[in-house]
Design a protein around this motif. Structure first.
Motif, PDB file in Angstrom:
ATOM      1  N   MET A   1       0.824  -1.207   0.000  1.00  0.00           N
ATOM      2  CA  MET A   1       0.000   0.000   0.000  1.00  0.00           C
ATOM      3  C   MET A   1       0.860   1.260   0.000  1.00  0.00           C
ATOM      4  N   LYS A   2       1.972   1.215   0.734  1.00  0.00           N
ATOM      5  CA  LYS A   2       2.854   2.372   0.792  1.00  0.00           C
ATOM      6  C   LYS A   2       3.455   2.668  -0.579  1.00  0.00           C
ATOM      7  N   LYS A   3       3.819   1.616  -1.319  1.00  0.00           N
ATOM      8  CA  LYS A   3       4.392   1.807  -2.647  1.00  0.00           C
ATOM      9  C   LYS A   3       3.371   2.456  -3.591  1.00  0.00           C
TER      10      LYS A   3
ATOM     11  N   PRO B   1      11.108  -4.885  -8.888  1.00  0.00           N
ATOM     12  CA  PRO B   1      10.319  -6.021  -8.371  1.00  0.00           C
ATOM     13  C   PRO B   1       8.810  -5.812  -8.486  1.00  0.00           C
ATOM     14  N   SER B   2       8.360  -4.580  -8.330  1.00  0.00           N
ATOM     15  CA  SER B   2       6.914  -4.293  -8.394  1.00  0.00           C
ATOM     16  C   SER B   2       6.403  -4.179  -9.817  1.00  0.00           C
ATOM     17  N   GLY B   3       7.306  -3.990 -10.777  1.00  0.00           N
ATOM     18  CA  GLY B   3       6.895  -3.847 -12.163  1.00  0.00           C
ATOM     19  C   GLY B   3       6.111  -2.563 -12.380  1.00  0.00           C
ATOM     20  N   THR B   4       5.172  -2.616 -13.302  1.00  0.00           N
ATOM     21  CA  THR B   4       4.377  -1.433 -13.644  1.00  0.00           C
ATOM     22  C   THR B   4       2.971  -1.467 -13.029  1.00  0.00           C
ATOM     23  N   THR B   5       2.740  -2.391 -12.113  1.00  0.00           N
ATOM     24  CA  THR B   5       1.399  -2.532 -11.528  1.00  0.00           C
ATOM     25  C   THR B   5       0.954  -1.257 -10.833  1.00  0.00           C
ATOM     26  N   TYR B   6       1.803  -0.740  -9.947  1.00  0.00           N
ATOM     27  CA  TYR B   6       1.441   0.470  -9.208  1.00  0.00           C
ATOM     28  C   TYR B   6       1.368   1.678 -10.139  1.00  0.00           C
ATOM     29  N   TYR B   7       2.170   1.675 -11.167  1.00  0.00           N
ATOM     30  CA  TYR B   7       2.172   2.781 -12.126  1.00  0.00           C
ATOM     31  C   TYR B   7       0.819   2.892 -12.825  1.00  0.00           C
ATOM     32  N   TYR B   8       0.345   1.769 -13.374  1.00  0.00           N
ATOM     33  CA  TYR B   8      -0.929   1.791 -14.072  1.00  0.00           C
ATOM     34  C   TYR B   8      -2.086   2.034 -13.103  1.00  0.00           C
TER      35      TYR B   8
ATOM     36  N   SER C   1      -1.991   3.727 -10.371  1.00  0.00           N
ATOM     37  CA  SER C   1      -1.938   5.131  -9.981  1.00  0.00           C
ATOM     38  C   SER C   1      -2.551   6.019 -11.047  1.00  0.00           C
ATOM     39  N   LEU C   2      -2.189   5.807 -12.308  1.00  0.00           N
ATOM     40  CA  LEU C   2      -2.704   6.646 -13.389  1.00  0.00           C
ATOM     41  C   LEU C   2      -4.207   6.469 -13.569  1.00  0.00           C
ATOM     42  N   ILE C   3      -4.686   5.241 -13.443  1.00  0.00           N
ATOM     43  CA  ILE C   3      -6.122   5.005 -13.560  1.00  0.00           C
ATOM     44  C   ILE C   3      -6.870   5.707 -12.436  1.00  0.00           C
TER      45      ILE C   3
ATOM     46  N   LEU D   1       1.314   7.164  -6.367  1.00  0.00           N
ATOM     47  CA  LEU D   1       0.178   8.063  -6.557  1.00  0.00           C
ATOM     48  C   LEU D   1       0.587   9.515  -6.339  1.00  0.00           C
ATOM     49  N   GLN D   2       1.374   9.742  -5.300  1.00  0.00           N
ATOM     50  CA  GLN D   2       1.849  11.099  -5.023  1.00  0.00           C
ATOM     51  C   GLN D   2       2.760  11.603  -6.131  1.00  0.00           C
ATOM     52  N   PHE D   3       3.630  10.743  -6.618  1.00  0.00           N
ATOM     53  CA  PHE D   3       4.547  11.098  -7.700  1.00  0.00           C
ATOM     54  C   PHE D   3       3.787  11.455  -8.969  1.00  0.00           C
ATOM     55  N   ASP D   4       2.820  10.629  -9.342  1.00  0.00           N
ATOM     56  CA  ASP D   4       2.059  10.867 -10.568  1.00  0.00           C
ATOM     57  C   ASP D   4       1.122  12.065 -10.425  1.00  0.00           C
ATOM     58  N   ALA D   5       0.613  12.294  -9.233  1.00  0.00           N
ATOM     59  CA  ALA D   5      -0.279  13.434  -9.014  1.00  0.00           C
ATOM     60  C   ALA D   5       0.465  14.751  -9.243  1.00  0.00           C
TER      61      ALA D   5
END
Length: 263
Positions: free
Chosen positions: A1-3, A93-100, A102-104, A8-12
């Protein structure tokens, strides 16, 4: 959750603070069209104008979703690919899961903010009566209806050229707004164009909003249509990603063979 929260903060910051023109464009342009068509280019009795201002509010909410998906999201993700951010995240290790994710999440928030802004303009400029429950319902329908368009934005972001992306976004957004009846009534178009327009995700979402604002039941056909568009876009995105990955491998393999033959 922290990641996820960090991503989310970075993309915002990138989406809202460093590129305010995207947010302004996605929100201000539909508001401008809404005021233009409801206060300047509309005629009729007071009750007719009120009814039109209420229904056209839904159309401009859908149009704001189109702009956010095909211009803001697509351009941001294309830039991330060009600077190597996506490729770098794929090696973590986390890949792009959090990236996508976050953007969604952020695009859903942008769509909700745009819908809220248009509703406030409708209330204060055109005296459209909206309850809190109705407003929340509009936000939910707008966000869910934006899913196929956001996936289309992700699909467009895989285009290599910035110029080509701009052309694709413009050639999609404006004709889509016309043929799905967002700018003016669909019955003004030829019969064949109406048939096409009624199966677009923008029409289906707008039709849901129109019926919801009128206090009518929501057609299951429209909701299934939106789900079908989302599923189709996901399949197309998967096919394109797989094809681009194989093409990249073939190019790299051919490059290595060329180097070996030279040596």
């Amino acid at each position: 959750m922290k990641k996820f929260l960090n991503q989310l903060q970075f993309d915002a910051k990138r989406l809202f603070l460093r590129n305010p023109q995207y947010t302004f464009f996605a929100i201000a342009m539909p508001i401008g069209f809404y005021i233009l068509f409801t206060k300047v280019m509309s005629f009729g009795t007071a009750s007719e104008l009120t009814a039109f201002a209420r229904s056209y509010m839904g159309s401009m909410i859908v149009y704001s979703v189109v702009i956010g998906a095909l211009f803001s999201l697509a351009a941001l993700m294309q830039h991330d690919r060009q600077v190597g951010l996506v490729q770098t995240l794929q090696l973590t290790p986390s890949g792009t899961t959090y990236y996508y994710a976050s953007l969604i999440t952020l695009m859903g928030l942008l769509n909700a903010l745009s819908a809220l802004a248009i509703m406030l303009v409708a209330v204060f400029v055109n005296q459209v009566a909206l309850s809190l429950t109705t407003g929340l319902g509009v936000l939910v329908i707008a966000v869910l209806g934006s899913i196929p368009l956001m996936i289309l934005g992700v699909l467009y972001s895989r285009v290599q050229s910035v110029e080509l992306l701009n052309v694709l976004s413009n050639l999609t957004s404006f004709p889509l707004a016309i043929i799905s009846g967002l700018w003016w009534p669909l019955n003004l178009l030829p019969t064949w164009a109406q048939a096409i327009g009624k199966v677009t995700p923008t029409y289906l979402t707008n039709h849901l909003l129109t019926r919801f604002l009128a206090g009518q039941s929501l057609p299951a056909h429209d909701m299934m249509g939106i789900a079908g568009w989302a599923g189709g876009m996901i399949i197309l995105l998967f096919v394109l990603a797989t094809w681009q990955k194989k093409a990249k491998v073939v190019i790299q393999h051919g490059s290595k063979e060329s180097q070996a033959s030279v040596q």
